[in-house]
Design a protein around this motif. Structure first.
Motif, short mmCIF file in Angstrom:
data_model
loop_
_atom_site.label_atom_id
_atom_site.label_comp_id
_atom_site.label_asym_id
_atom_site.label_seq_id
_atom_site.Cartn_x
_atom_site.Cartn_y
_atom_site.Cartn_z
N GLN A 113 6.30 21.86 5.44
CA GLN A 113 5.75 22.94 6.48
C GLN A 113 6.42 24.17 6.31
O GLN A 113 7.60 23.99 7.20
N THR A 140 3.43 38.18 5.25
CA THR A 140 2.47 37.73 4.22
C THR A 140 3.08 36.99 3.13
O THR A 140 4.37 37.11 2.85
N TRP A 151 -1.90 34.95 1.76
CA TRP A 151 -1.88 34.52 3.26
C TRP A 151 -1.11 35.33 4.03
O TRP A 151 -0.14 36.10 3.58
N SER A 153 -0.30 36.37 8.34
CA SER A 153 -0.04 35.62 9.69
C SER A 153 -1.08 36.47 10.70
O SER A 153 -1.44 35.69 11.83
N THR A 177 6.77 31.73 12.29
CA THR A 177 5.73 30.76 12.39
C THR A 177 5.76 29.74 11.10
O THR A 177 6.39 29.84 10.20
N LYS A 178 4.94 28.55 11.38
CA LYS A 178 4.87 27.77 10.31
C LYS A 178 3.66 27.71 9.35
O LYS A 178 2.38 28.18 10.04
N TRP A 179 3.85 27.61 8.03
CA TRP A 179 2.76 28.04 7.22
C TRP A 179 2.24 26.62 6.64
O TRP A 179 3.11 25.86 6.11
N SER A 184 -5.45 32.28 3.37
CA SER A 184 -6.14 32.68 4.61
C SER A 184 -7.06 33.88 4.13
O SER A 184 -6.64 34.72 3.14
N HIS A 191 -9.81 27.93 4.05
CA HIS A 191 -8.42 27.94 3.41
C HIS A 191 -8.30 27.06 2.26
O HIS A 191 -9.25 25.98 1.92
N LEU A 201 7.50 36.25 -0.15
CA LEU A 201 7.44 36.52 1.30
C LEU A 201 7.76 37.81 1.55
O LEU A 201 8.86 38.40 1.39
#
Length: 219
Positions: A113, A140, A151, A153, A177-179, A184, A191, A201
């Motif tokens: 993760q 993102t 994705w 956040s 955060t964990k992705w 998304s 998802h 990233l």
């Protein structure tokens, strides 16, 4: 013996002697006068030669002397002025804010993760004020070519609330955060699990984006 017939009286002889002595004295005086004349000429010629020698080497001009003196004389010291006391911190300009995106690993395998985060730092020389709350921050994930956002956040996390901070020089604020490794949509819609490959990233603060960081999703 017969005496000469033309014997002169003694007074005549004395007169001749006086004349001879006078002539000798006159000659001696003439010689002394000539020696004195030549000696005075030599003494007069010496100052003339000295003047000629001095005229061949003229003294330095006024401008040259001034330049020499100016190069050896230090300028007067300027009195230092005390710096004014610092006022209250001002808003941070964008050019002093650093935004850095970070992934905790370069490669993720099945079951991993990813932990994605951003560092916010004040690169300026003085403290400044910035609102770095959730409504201004975003992480993102994009395709490898950087053209498509997969994705964000901000799609599923709350974005309300402000967080005004005094950011001191080189002070770092970290948020992450964990992705789940999936796509998304705004409003946290459906998802889709992303397949293996390279992704980018990018972190943003109030529209200012970081440099992209490459990471890989493996099998």
């Amino acid at each position: 013996m017969t005496e000469p017939a033309d014997k002169l009286p003694s007074t005549v002889y004395w007169r001749r002697r006086v004349v001879a002595i006078g002539a000798a004295l006159a000659t001696l005086l003439l010689v002394i006068w000539l020696v004195g004349v030549f000696a005075s000429d030599e003494e007069t010629a010496q100052p003339t030669n000295a003047a000629a020698a001095s005229s061949s080497n003229p003294p330095p001009s006024t401008s040259e002397t001034a330049a020499a003196s100016s190069s050896s004389t230090a300028p007067p010291a300027t009195p230092t002025q005390a710096a004014p006391p610092p006022g209250p911190p001002q808003p941070c300009p964008d050019d002093v804010l650093g935004v850095v995106a970070k992934a905790n690993k370069p490669v993720y395998h099945t079951g991993d993760q990813p932990e994605l985060s951003m560092d916010l730092v004040n690169n300026g020389p003085a403290p400044c004020i910035k609102d770095i709350g959730r409504q201004h921050r975003e992480l993102t994930v994009l395709t490898a070519d950087g053209t498509t956002v997969l994705w964000s956040s901000n799609h599923c996390l709350a974005t309300v609330g402000s967080e005004v901070r005094v950011m001191r020089p080189k002070e770092v604020f970290t948020y992450g955060t964990k992705w789940a490794g999936s796509t998304s949509r705004p409003g946290c819609g459906a998802h889709t699990r992303l397949g293996a490959g390279d992704y980018l990233l990018v972190a943003k603060l109030a529209g200012k984006a970081s440099s992209p960081v490459v990471f890989r999703l493996g099998d």
